[in-house]
Motif scaffolding. Structure first.
Motif, PDB file in Angstrom:
ATOM      1  N   LEU A 179      43.966  51.044  70.825  1.00  0.00           N
ATOM      2  CA  LEU A 179      43.125  51.748  70.102  1.00  0.00           C
ATOM      3  C   LEU A 179      42.629  52.879  71.435  1.00  0.00           C
ATOM      4  O   LEU A 179      41.408  53.764  70.904  1.00  0.00           O
ATOM      5  CB  LEU A 179      42.312  50.487  69.721  1.00  0.00           C
ATOM      6  CG  LEU A 179      40.913  50.115  69.056  1.00  0.00           C
ATOM      7  CD1 LEU A 179      40.725  51.037  67.773  1.00  0.00           C
ATOM      8  CD2 LEU A 179      39.790  48.899  68.833  1.00  0.00           C
ATOM      9  N   SER A 225      43.382  56.250  71.647  1.00  0.00           N
ATOM     10  CA  SER A 225      42.966  57.188  70.569  1.00  0.00           C
ATOM     11  C   SER A 225      41.895  56.959  70.269  1.00  0.00           C
ATOM     12  O   SER A 225      41.239  58.096  69.946  1.00  0.00           O
ATOM     13  CB  SER A 225      43.521  56.313  69.909  1.00  0.00           C
ATOM     14  OG  SER A 225      42.910  54.963  69.006  1.00  0.00           O
ATOM     15  N   ARG A 226      40.256  56.451  70.559  1.00  0.00           N
ATOM     16  CA  ARG A 226      39.624  56.516  70.893  1.00  0.00           C
ATOM     17  C   ARG A 226      38.837  57.667  71.502  1.00  0.00           C
ATOM     18  O   ARG A 226      37.886  58.294  71.439  1.00  0.00           O
ATOM     19  CB  ARG A 226      38.930  55.024  70.355  1.00  0.00           C
ATOM     20  CG  ARG A 226      38.800  54.365  69.604  1.00  0.00           C
ATOM     21  CD  ARG A 226      37.604  53.031  69.352  1.00  0.00           C
ATOM     22  NE  ARG A 226      37.822  52.788  68.077  1.00  0.00           N
ATOM     23  CZ  ARG A 226      36.650  51.429  67.903  1.00  0.00           C
ATOM     24  NH1 ARG A 226      35.868  50.947  69.132  1.00  0.00           N
ATOM     25  NH2 ARG A 226      37.172  51.062  67.073  1.00  0.00           N
ATOM     26  N   ASP A 235      50.128  51.067  65.829  1.00  0.00           N
ATOM     27  CA  ASP A 235      49.237  51.518  64.720  1.00  0.00           C
ATOM     28  C   ASP A 235      48.004  50.589  64.804  1.00  0.00           C
ATOM     29  O   ASP A 235      48.733  49.880  64.619  1.00  0.00           O
ATOM     30  CB  ASP A 235      50.131  50.975  64.258  1.00  0.00           C
ATOM     31  CG  ASP A 235      49.082  51.837  62.928  1.00  0.00           C
ATOM     32  OD1 ASP A 235      48.219  52.434  62.377  1.00  0.00           O
ATOM     33  OD2 ASP A 235      49.426  51.471  61.090  1.00  0.00           O
ATOM     34  N   SER A 295      45.905  50.880  62.089  1.00  0.00           N
ATOM     35  CA  SER A 295      44.877  51.740  61.514  1.00  0.00           C
ATOM     36  C   SER A 295      44.195  50.001  60.278  1.00  0.00           C
ATOM     37  O   SER A 295      43.268  50.371  59.925  1.00  0.00           O
ATOM     38  CB  SER A 295      46.178  52.035  60.721  1.00  0.00           C
ATOM     39  OG  SER A 295      46.387  51.763  59.877  1.00  0.00           O
ATOM     40  N   HIS A 296      44.529  49.385  61.063  1.00  0.00           N
ATOM     41  CA  HIS A 296      44.477  47.693  60.897  1.00  0.00           C
ATOM     42  C   HIS A 296      43.525  46.711  62.204  1.00  0.00           C
ATOM     43  O   HIS A 296      43.715  45.796  61.352  1.00  0.00           O
ATOM     44  CB  HIS A 296      45.130  46.839  59.859  1.00  0.00           C
ATOM     45  CG  HIS A 296      45.739  47.973  58.474  1.00  0.00           C
ATOM     46  ND1 HIS A 296      45.036  47.713  57.152  1.00  0.00           N
ATOM     47  CD2 HIS A 296      46.945  48.252  58.417  1.00  0.00           C
ATOM     48  CE1 HIS A 296      45.564  48.654  56.779  1.00  0.00           C
ATOM     49  NE2 HIS A 296      46.698  49.395  57.549  1.00  0.00           N
ATOM     50  N   GLN A 349      56.535  55.722  64.818  1.00  0.00           N
ATOM     51  CA  GLN A 349      56.362  57.329  63.900  1.00  0.00           C
ATOM     52  C   GLN A 349      57.711  57.523  63.591  1.00  0.00           C
ATOM     53  O   GLN A 349      58.996  56.917  64.231  1.00  0.00           O
ATOM     54  CB  GLN A 349      56.048  58.476  65.430  1.00  0.00           C
ATOM     55  CG  GLN A 349      54.350  58.119  65.632  1.00  0.00           C
ATOM     56  CD  GLN A 349      54.108  59.199  66.765  1.00  0.00           C
ATOM     57  OE1 GLN A 349      54.779  59.993  66.589  1.00  0.00           O
ATOM     58  NE2 GLN A 349      53.281  59.141  67.064  1.00  0.00           N
TER      59      GLN A 349
END
Length: 758
Positions: free
Chosen positions: A224, A227-228, A182, A184-185, A486
């Motif tokens: 990261l 995902s980008r 994850d 997100s942070h 997940q």
């Protein structure tokens, strides 16, 4: 288009594989794809003349969904399968006269949750020229609507752009990102992200390696980037090799995902599989992430050799770096694979980037949610003390918040600051955990894969309430010791997993030496029902090192065996509910120590999760043992009688339900298995000449069998249930005894009753 043989093969595939696969398999996992179903869907689609994109447009679904069907990683929903079948009927794909049979076979293979709609089937078979219109879904519900007669559109709609050579794909990429972290942070690493993006997109590097110590953030940065950059690729796949899957399986898994039409079978040769994968990476722009590569390398080896049996990964990495292709392979590792050193360079399409610690500003952002306060000097000292390692800093940050009122200066003045890397930090933090929290971390280190909540609850011994389990998991996540995935799944960072594995080995060795098995009861060292490569990794990282610790502590193998046998005797004296995984763990250690379990007394033990497949257990005593979740060489019912021929050539046993098994070579080689009776069977005897075998059942039957062929020679009846049998020394007579308290003599060669003796 007619395919007379397509569904003959499909029906055969259903009979062979369908009954053994009642539930959908996890997506994109090793050895769990339904290739028979995928091949059937691929054959039907290509017979219709549609591409994956064309079929997806016709059914109103994504192209990825079609790819998953054909890859055997997912099944269609009811309405989509109905629509697809209707198209196949309209295009005359099924064999003439066998349409109904083949549709039913396909429906069974697709593992639908509802029965086939007979009314719908009748309508489709009688009106093949009117296929259903594309499915429209609203609010999660879907319905199949009948369209007016019209030919099936075999090419993409006019508004759907068709990609030409050299153009970026118009459709959404296929993505399997299960296992990624994850982000997100995510904080910091702007320079590294910019540099890696330049390498991958602008300079088209085909092999990039992220290097750095454990906890430095390699996997996070790779997550990261993936995902980008997803939209820049046609397919994106994340695979972790932390559990050391065989290279052949990993390459086959990648081939299946990256292929437009997944292959029905794979070459036996690893080289051929690698060639096929390189061809796929040449044909399409793909991103493949291989995480935790260091687990495949021999620890401490200055030459960077691979573990025995995993040398194929060296060939794979070498080919991915040498071969020209338009894709990008992103590796993460603590050590640089030696194949990369000869290929990398400032202008080469093969590059590596070593990550260093975070700067002070990024660390402040990373720990913002901890609420820490401190002087600039305190922040500088904190970052320097832990070399900017994100994992160590998050763990320490939580400790500062919990124990020192969020005051950094107070922590630095009063706390015990560890300057030697992540492990001292982990030791300090793990030492503060509750018993349940510590046990959960240990189990995640043993399981080694993303583990869902129900599985985690099931393996715990003793069992705990769900509310306690959730509370403990939340506490571990808050302390940055846990990774969330997940669907409520959990795992550990590699450095945490390695630390806990070592701690477990130290503790178990001490328990065995002192004869005080506590954690030995709570955790399984070798899970019998785990995936093959996971179980092999458990043996390599848990069982083997534990034996080496015991040898170092006790000396000779004989002394190690004495301690292990003493533990079995101790478990035998306890209640079965308290034994936990203890007996199974001792069996795993004895199996590895001795190479067999011959003559071992494992009676009256509660054995949970022992892997005994292929283990020599001749003369082992299982009387009164309770076996649960174990894996044996073959399934068997309760044995009611055994017999050994006079010369020892044949060993035989009969089960309670009347199944006869005969072994040769002193019981080492299974010769024949057949069903002799349908009622409870107790009577059993081998003839003196070793040629025949007599059996008797509680239904009163007496039968004589040819041992070599398993053929029935004759059958007769005792007046009531047959309970015992015996041959005369010369083998001419057979005596049977029954519940009526009589003995009947038979002429053994013919089965003729000779005399009844009351």
């Amino acid at each position: 288009m007619l395919l007379p043989n397509c569904f003959t093969l499909l029906a055969r595939c259903w009979r062979v594989t369908g009954k053994a696969q009642r539930t959908p398999m996890p997506r994109h996992s090793y050895r769990e794809r339904d290739y028979a179903f995928g091949q059937a869907m691929l054959t039907l689609r290509t017979s219709i003349g549609l591409t994956q994109a064309g079929l997806a447009a016709l059914l109103g679904i994504s192209r990825r969904a079609v790819a998953e069907w054909e890859g055997g990683s997912n099944y269609p929903k009811e309405q989509h399968l109905q629509h697809f079948i209707a198209v196949c009927v309209q295009q005359h794909v099924f064999a003439p006269g066998r349409e109904e049979e083949e549709i039913r076979a396909l429906w069974k293979m697709a593992h639908q949750r509802v029965l086939l709609d007979e009314a719908w089937l009748a309508a489709v078979l009688t009106q093949p020229s009117a296929p259903p219109a594309p499915v429209e879904e609203a609010g999660g519900a879907a319905a199949v609507r009948q369209a007016s007669p019209a030919p099936v559109q075999l090419s993409p709609p006019a508004e759907m752009p068709v990609a030409h050579a050299g153009e970026e794909p118009a459709s959404s990429p296929r993505v399997d990102w299960v296992g990624a972290l994850d982000v997100s942070h995510f904080s910091g690493r702007e320079v590294e992200v910019a540099e890696l993006t330049q390498w991958i997109l602008e300079e088209r590097c085909r092999l990039v390696t992220l290097l750095g110590m454990g906890g430095i953030g390699k996997s996070m940065l790779a997550s990261l980037l993936g995902s980008r950059l997803t939209q820049e690729f046609e397919a994106v796949l994340w695979r972790s090799v932390r559990d050391a899957p065989p290279c052949e399986e990993l390459v086959a898994d990648c081939l299946t995902f990256f292929s437009e039409t997944p292959p029905a079978a794979f070459p036996a040769s690893l080289e051929q599989r690698i060639n096929q994968l390189v061809a796929r990476l040449q044909a399409s722009r793909c991103l493949l992430v291989l995480d935790n590569l260091e687990t495949l390398l021999v620890s401490g080896d200055p030459e960077g050799n691979y573990l025995p049996g995993y040398e194929g990964y060296g060939r794979l990495i070498g080919r991915l770096g040498e071969a020209a292709h338009q894709s990008c392979v992103l590796l993460t590792s603590r050590e640089k694979p030696r194949e990369i050193e000869a290929l990398e360079g400032a202008r080469s399409p093969v590059r590596s980037l070593r990550l260093v610690g975070l700067d002070e500003q990024t660390v402040r952002e990373l720990l913002a949610d901890k609420g820490l306060v401190g002087t600039p000097a305190a922040w500088q000292r904190l970052v320097a003390s832990y070399a900017g390692n994100p994992l160590a800093l998050k763990i320490v940050g939580q400790a500062v918040s919990d124990l020192f009122g969020e005051n950094l200066d107070r922590f630095l003045e009063e706390g015990e600051l560890a300057f030697n890397g992540v492990r001292p930090v982990l030791r300090q933090q793990v030492g503060r955990l509750s018993t349940l929290e510590s046990l959960l971390l240990t189990w995640l280190a043993v399981l080694r894969e993303w583990t869902e909540l129900p599985t985690l609850a099931q393996v715990l011994h003793p069992q705990v309430r769900r509310a306690q389990l959730l509370e403990a998991l939340e506490a571990l996540s808050r302390r940055s010791l846990l990774e969330r995935g997940q669907q409520a799944s959990f795992s550990l960072q590699s450095v945490v997993m390695e630390y806990l594995t070592d701690v477990l080995g130290e503790r178990l060795a001490a328990e065995i030496v002192l004869g005080n098995p506590q954690q030995l009861r709570q955790v399984s060292l070798e899970q019998a029902q785990a995936k093959v490569y996971v179980r092999q990794t458990q043996v390599r990282l848990l069982v083997h090192p534990l034996l080496e610790r015991l040898r170092a502590e006790l000396g000779a193998d004989a002394l190690v065996e004495v301690h292990l046998l003493r533990l079995l005797a101790q478990f035998r004296s306890e209640d079965a509910a308290n034994q936990g995984y203890g007996p199974a763990n001792v069996l795993s250690l004895l199996k590895d120590l001795r190479g067999h379990l011959r003559g071992l007394d494992i009676s009256r033990l509660a054995i949970r999760g022992a892997y005994l497949q292929g283990v020599d257990m001749q003369d082992a005593t299982l009387a009164g043992a309770v076996m649960r979740e174990c894996v044996l060489s073959e399934a068997f019912d309760a044995i009611t009688a055994v017999a050994i021929s006079r010369g020892g050539q044949y060993w035989a046993a009969v089960s309670r339900r009347g199944e006869v098994r005969v072994w040769r070579e002193e019981g080492k080689l299974l010769h024949l298995v057949w069903q002799a009776h349908t009622d409870t069977t107790f009577a059993f005897a081998l003839s003196p000449d070793e040629h025949t075998l007599a059996s008797g059942s509680m239904d009163g039957s007496v039968k004589l069998w040819d041992v070599e062929r398993g053929a029935l020679l004759w059958s007769g009846w005792h007046t009531q249930g047959t309970t015992c049998l015996a041959f005369s020394p010369d083998g001419r007579l057979l005596a049977s005894g029954g519940l009526d308290a009589t003995v009947r003599l038979w002429e053994a060669s013919l089965g003729t009753p000779v005399e009844d003796i009351p």
